[in-house]
Design a protein around this motif. Structure first.
Motif, short mmCIF file in Angstrom:
data_model
loop_
_atom_site.label_atom_id
_atom_site.label_comp_id
_atom_site.label_asym_id
_atom_site.label_seq_id
_atom_site.Cartn_x
_atom_site.Cartn_y
_atom_site.Cartn_z
N ALA A 1 0.84 -1.21 0.00
CA ALA A 1 0.00 0.00 0.00
C ALA A 1 0.87 1.25 0.00
O ALA A 1 0.61 2.21 -0.74
CB ALA A 1 -0.92 0.00 1.22
N LYS A 2 1.91 1.26 0.81
CA LYS A 2 2.82 2.41 0.87
C LYS A 2 3.55 2.58 -0.46
O LYS A 2 3.73 3.71 -0.93
CB LYS A 2 3.82 2.21 2.02
N LEU A 3 3.96 1.49 -1.05
CA LEU A 3 4.65 1.53 -2.35
C LEU A 3 3.74 2.10 -3.42
O LEU A 3 4.16 2.94 -4.22
CB LEU A 3 5.12 0.12 -2.74
N THR A 4 2.48 1.70 -3.40
CA THR A 4 1.52 2.23 -4.37
C THR A 4 1.31 3.72 -4.17
O THR A 4 1.27 4.49 -5.13
CB THR A 4 0.17 1.48 -4.23
N GLU A 5 1.19 4.13 -2.91
CA GLU A 5 1.01 5.56 -2.60
C GLU A 5 2.21 6.38 -3.06
O GLU A 5 2.07 7.43 -3.70
CB GLU A 5 0.81 5.74 -1.09
N LEU A 6 3.41 5.90 -2.76
CA LEU A 6 4.62 6.62 -3.16
C LEU A 6 4.80 6.63 -4.68
O LEU A 6 5.26 7.62 -5.24
CB LEU A 6 5.85 6.01 -2.47
N SER A 7 4.42 5.55 -5.34
CA SER A 7 4.49 5.53 -6.80
C SER A 7 3.56 6.58 -7.39
O SER A 7 3.91 7.25 -8.37
CB SER A 7 4.13 4.14 -7.33
N GLY A 8 2.38 6.72 -6.80
CA GLY A 8 1.45 7.75 -7.26
C GLY A 8 2.02 9.15 -7.08
O GLY A 8 1.89 10.01 -7.96
N GLN A 9 2.66 9.37 -5.93
CA GLN A 9 3.27 10.68 -5.68
C GLN A 9 4.40 10.94 -6.66
O GLN A 9 4.57 12.06 -7.15
CB GLN A 9 3.78 10.75 -4.24
N ILE A 10 5.20 9.92 -6.96
CA ILE A 10 6.31 10.07 -7.91
C ILE A 10 5.76 10.42 -9.28
O ILE A 10 6.29 11.31 -9.97
CB ILE A 10 7.17 8.80 -7.95
N ASN A 11 4.71 9.73 -9.70
CA ASN A 11 4.11 10.03 -11.01
C ASN A 11 3.58 11.45 -11.06
O ASN A 11 3.73 12.15 -12.06
CB ASN A 11 3.00 9.03 -11.32
N VAL B 1 4.63 14.06 -9.27
CA VAL B 1 5.76 14.99 -9.30
C VAL B 1 6.43 14.98 -10.67
O VAL B 1 6.84 16.03 -11.18
CB VAL B 1 6.76 14.66 -8.17
N ASN B 2 6.52 13.80 -11.30
CA ASN B 2 7.09 13.73 -12.65
C ASN B 2 6.23 14.52 -13.64
O ASN B 2 6.77 15.18 -14.54
CB ASN B 2 7.22 12.28 -13.10
N THR B 3 4.92 14.45 -13.48
CA THR B 3 4.03 15.22 -14.34
C THR B 3 4.25 16.72 -14.14
O THR B 3 4.34 17.49 -15.11
CB THR B 3 2.56 14.86 -14.04
N GLN B 4 4.37 17.14 -12.88
CA GLN B 4 4.64 18.55 -12.58
C GLN B 4 5.99 18.97 -13.15
O GLN B 4 6.14 20.08 -13.67
CB GLN B 4 4.60 18.79 -11.07
N LEU B 5 6.99 18.10 -13.03
CA LEU B 5 8.33 18.40 -13.55
C LEU B 5 8.29 18.57 -15.06
O LEU B 5 8.89 19.50 -15.61
CB LEU B 5 9.31 17.30 -13.16
#
Length: 158
Positions: A63-73, A75-79
């Motif tokens: 669950a934590k990995l899925t949450e962090l992957s969503g946050q990474i995606n 942030v990548n979109t914002q970048l």
């Protein structure tokens, strides 16, 4: 007591030994069996708790990995958006600051024209390049008083 059986036509009598009677008696190591059952139940419970803990830990990690992957995606979109905006603004700034663009803005929007060498006037000054402004005697008097006061304050400061 021994029993003798006689057979007809048998040469010698056979003796039969009595069988011992087996009696089941409860007791003996009864307390030990209870302790053994308790230890086994405790071990099963402990093993079940460890397995359950591991399952919960794996589920939480996923669950934590899925949450962090969503946050990474996200942030990548914002970048990517920020890089795109940076590229656009850099290109626009280069266009604005280019020499041809500046000349076009100066001539077209501001109405400026290029300097003609005949418009340049050179002024020859005397040996010293000092410009004095003329002032009234009252202003000169106040100037001298102010200078004297500043000199006096400088003398008082250590």
């Amino acid at each position: 007591m021994t029993t003798v059986l006689l057979h007809s036509g048998a040469a010698a009598p056979k003796l039969e030994t009595p069988r011992p009677q087996v009696k089941v008696v409860r007791g003996g190591n009864r307390g030990l069996n209870r302790a053994r059952r308790f230890a086994q139940a405790t071990l099963r419970t402990l093993a079940l708790a460890i397995v359950l803990g591991l399952v919960v830990s794996v589920l939480y990690s996923h669950a934590k990995l899925t949450e962090l992957s969503g946050q990474i995606n996200e942030v990548n979109t914002q970048l990517t958006a920020a890089q795109s905006e940076y590229d656009y603004l850099s290109t626009k700034m280069s266009d604005i600051t280019s020499r041809a663009s500046l000349q076009e803005v100066a001539e077209g929007q501001l109405g400026l024209v290029k300097l003609d060498p005949s418009q340049i006037t050179y002024v020859q000054l005397e040996d010293q390049s000092i410009i004095e402004k003329s002032s009234s005697s009252a202003v000169r008097l106040l100037d001298k008083v102010r200078t004297a006061a500043l000199n006096l304050l400088d003398g008082l400061n250590p």
